[in-house]
Design a protein around this motif. Sequence first.
Motif, PDB file in Angstrom:
ATOM      1  N   LEU A 139       0.833  -1.205   0.000  1.00 15.71           N
ATOM      2  CA  LEU A 139       0.000   0.000   0.000  1.00 15.71           C
ATOM      3  C   LEU A 139       0.868   1.256   0.000  1.00 15.71           C
ATOM      4  N   ILE A 140       1.922   1.243   0.789  1.00 17.45           N
ATOM      5  CA  ILE A 140       2.828   2.401   0.831  1.00 17.45           C
ATOM      6  C   ILE A 140       3.433   2.633  -0.556  1.00 17.45           C
ATOM      7  N   GLU A 141       3.820   1.556  -1.218  1.00 21.59           N
ATOM      8  CA  GLU A 141       4.395   1.689  -2.563  1.00 21.59           C
ATOM      9  C   GLU A 141       3.386   2.278  -3.546  1.00 21.59           C
ATOM     10  N   SER A 142       2.145   1.818  -3.485  1.00 25.71           N
ATOM     11  CA  SER A 142       1.133   2.343  -4.407  1.00 25.71           C
ATOM     12  C   SER A 142       0.743   3.775  -4.056  1.00 25.71           C
ATOM     13  N   LEU A 143       0.657   4.076  -2.770  1.00 33.76           N
ATOM     14  CA  LEU A 143       0.315   5.441  -2.348  1.00 33.76           C
ATOM     15  C   LEU A 143       1.410   6.445  -2.740  1.00 33.76           C
ATOM     16  N   SER A 144       2.669   5.960  -2.799  1.00 30.49           N
ATOM     17  CA  SER A 144       3.767   6.862  -3.170  1.00 30.49           C
ATOM     18  C   SER A 144       3.677   7.295  -4.630  1.00 30.49           C
ATOM     19  N   THR A 145       2.975   6.522  -5.453  1.00 32.40           N
ATOM     20  CA  THR A 145       2.749   6.937  -6.845  1.00 32.40           C
ATOM     21  C   THR A 145       1.563   7.885  -6.949  1.00 32.40           C
ATOM     22  N   GLU A 146       0.608   7.729  -6.032  1.00 29.48           N
ATOM     23  CA  GLU A 146      -0.567   8.611  -6.033  1.00 29.48           C
ATOM     24  C   GLU A 146      -0.253   9.962  -5.415  1.00 29.48           C
TER      25      GLU A 146
END
Length: 313
Positions: free
Chosen positions: A55-62
């Motif tokens: 989730l942290i990895e995906s949120l860092s793109t958002e």
Amino acid sequence: MNLVIVVPCYNEEEVLPETSRQLHAIIEELRLGRKITAGRILYVDDGSRDKTWSLIESLSTEYPEISGLKLAHNVGHQQALWAGMEWAAVHADAIVSIDADLQDDVRAIISMVDGYHQGMDIVYGVRRERNKDTLFKKYTALFFYRFMQFLGGDIVYNHADFRLMSQRALQALMSFPERNLFLRGLVCSLGFPSSVVYYDRQERFAGESKYPFSKMLSFALDGITSFSVKPLRYIVVLGILFILVSLAVIIYGVIIYMDGKAIQGWTSLLVSIWFIGGCILTSIGIIGEYVGKLYKEVKRRPRYFIEKEVNLF
């Protein structure tokens, strides 16, 4: 002013999207109000077993301002928080530490930043009241803070780990070498200019508490034994008291023996043996806590290892 918000996480997949949305909004508000020039959210994944890191990895793109550190193993809340602060001590003018569960009011961060601009190196987030706690938690927390103050520990009442620290204060904190961390006590011992921001604590947004009673008890023991040697002194006082009591009993036994009176029953003897035995075992346990901490400090093992990073500059 470059601000980094450090958020330790352990199995927080249910709350992270909302936490990111709210912290992003705070950073935008601070930036638009020209209270900061840049802001970053640093999540520290403390060896989570769920989807927290993905989730942290995906949120860092958002959200471009979101970064992440993944620790190789679960090392505990205080050590995970230290990992984030250690990184921020080099890259930020000030940091705010906050838990991921949204129980702490993110709006208080704005007041903390105002305190920083007024010359404060440390701004403590302090709960106004504990109405949402159970009676047991409320009174055990009250006892802990009072007991710490009684033992000479310098801590802020109703303050946990929600605070702002300037780079100067943070780098001073990083100079502490101990591995047994009790950050709310260490920060208070720095002595830099500080102030307080009061806020109302909310219910946990989602998920379950990561601090059951056993962890709270362990944390309290860490706090007591990390900042006071008075329990050891009380053992000495208790030992002297037992010696005086035993002398009185000996004198009493000699007197009734000379009077020809037999000592009645064994109840009092058994009670005193059990009582003194319990006190001895408790005293050994207290000494053992201090010896165990010395053992950990002498080994000087690394606090943590970083397995992965995301979006760090």
